[in-house]
Motif scaffolding. Structure first.
Motif, PDB file in Angstrom:
ATOM      1  N   LYS A   1       0.822  -1.217   0.000  1.00 15.38           N
ATOM      2  CA  LYS A   1       0.000   0.000   0.000  1.00 15.38           C
ATOM      3  C   LYS A   1       0.855   1.266   0.000  1.00 15.38           C
ATOM      4  O   LYS A   1       0.518   2.240  -0.669  1.00 15.38           O
ATOM      5  N   VAL A   2       1.961   1.268   0.725  1.00 12.82           N
ATOM      6  CA  VAL A   2       2.749   2.494   0.891  1.00 12.82           C
ATOM      7  C   VAL A   2       4.015   2.564   0.037  1.00 12.82           C
ATOM      8  O   VAL A   2       4.592   3.636  -0.092  1.00 12.82           O
ATOM      9  N   LEU A   3       4.444   1.450  -0.532  1.00 16.00           N
ATOM     10  CA  LEU A   3       5.661   1.438  -1.364  1.00 16.00           C
ATOM     11  C   LEU A   3       5.319   0.934  -2.770  1.00 16.00           C
ATOM     12  O   LEU A   3       5.393  -0.272  -3.034  1.00 16.00           O
ATOM     13  N   PRO A   4       4.960   1.810  -3.691  1.00 17.90           N
ATOM     14  CA  PRO A   4       4.589   1.364  -5.036  1.00 17.90           C
ATOM     15  C   PRO A   4       5.685   0.517  -5.671  1.00 17.90           C
ATOM     16  O   PRO A   4       6.859   0.867  -5.636  1.00 17.90           O
ATOM     17  N   GLY A   5       5.282  -0.641  -6.195  1.00 14.89           N
ATOM     18  CA  GLY A   5       6.223  -1.523  -6.881  1.00 14.89           C
ATOM     19  C   GLY A   5       7.064  -2.399  -5.976  1.00 14.89           C
ATOM     20  O   GLY A   5       7.934  -3.128  -6.455  1.00 14.89           O
ATOM     21  N   VAL A   6       6.839  -2.369  -4.662  1.00 15.49           N
ATOM     22  CA  VAL A   6       7.619  -3.203  -3.746  1.00 15.49           C
ATOM     23  C   VAL A   6       7.466  -4.669  -4.153  1.00 15.49           C
ATOM     24  O   VAL A   6       6.425  -5.093  -4.645  1.00 15.49           O
ATOM     25  N   ASP A   7       8.521  -5.433  -3.986  1.00 13.28           N
ATOM     26  CA  ASP A   7       8.553  -6.851  -4.354  1.00 13.28           C
ATOM     27  C   ASP A   7       8.500  -7.678  -3.066  1.00 13.28           C
ATOM     28  O   ASP A   7       9.403  -7.583  -2.230  1.00 13.28           O
TER      29      ASP A   7
ATOM     30  N   THR B   1      -0.933  -7.615  -5.449  1.00 10.82           N
ATOM     31  CA  THR B   1      -0.692  -7.121  -6.809  1.00 10.82           C
ATOM     32  C   THR B   1      -1.708  -6.041  -7.186  1.00 10.82           C
ATOM     33  O   THR B   1      -1.376  -5.119  -7.920  1.00 10.82           O
ATOM     34  N   ALA B   2      -2.931  -6.128  -6.659  1.00  7.86           N
ATOM     35  CA  ALA B   2      -3.933  -5.084  -6.917  1.00  7.86           C
ATOM     36  C   ALA B   2      -3.500  -3.744  -6.325  1.00  7.86           C
ATOM     37  O   ALA B   2      -3.878  -2.686  -6.826  1.00  7.86           O
TER      38      ALA B   2
END
Length: 157
Positions: free
Chosen positions: A76-82, A105-106
């Protein structure tokens, strides 16, 4: 270690897997009892004194900290986190929470299939499947230990 100084949402009888209706406990006190140590109110941390943070998951954290498993918060807070929650398919009940990958992933995160831990070097985030897998307790313990070791490596310890 830190915990919120609030009343638990539910006190659970783990033998029966049911809430105890007439019992109340404080999260801060219970955390100190379980950890057998000095637990500081979550509202009072000094971030300059710390190199890393580990967020616990499971249902107690979901009810009392408003986040079920850390990787959903990270997504939610880190776009693109893996991140990893283990596997993306239930595989006959071994991965009963595999559907969590869709939520992650959503939210814009990437999910990597891993048995134990996964390190996102770019975002400095370490995740582990832990209790997302129906397996022997010692394997879950080993996975959480590996996650802590990976967090310490990222923090330079």
């Amino acid at each position: 270690m830190f915990a919120p100084d609030v009343s638990q949402m539910h006190v659970i009888d783990h033998g029966k897997s049911q809430p105890l209706e007439k019992e109340s406990r404080d999260v801060l006190s219970e955390s100190a009892r379980i950890a057998r140590g000095n637990i500081i109110d979550l509202a009072k941390p000094n971030v300059s004194n710390h190199d890393a943070v580990i967020f616990p998951g499971r249902f107690g954290a979901a009810k009392n900290l408003l986040c079920c498993i850390f990787l959903v918060l990270a997504a939610k807070v880190l776009p693109g986190v893996d991140v990893t929650v283990g596997h993306e398919e239930e595989e006959g009940g071994k991965w009963p929470y595999a559907g969590t990958t869709q939520a992650v992933t959503a939210l814009g995160a990437k999910h990597t299939v891993k048995e134990v831990t996964h390190v996102d070097q770019k975002n400095k985030v370490v995740t582990t499947a832990a209790f997302m897998c129906e397996t022997k307790l010692h394997l879950i313990f080993d996975g959480i230990g590996a996650m802590v070791r990976d967090v310490l490596k990222l923090s330079g310890k």
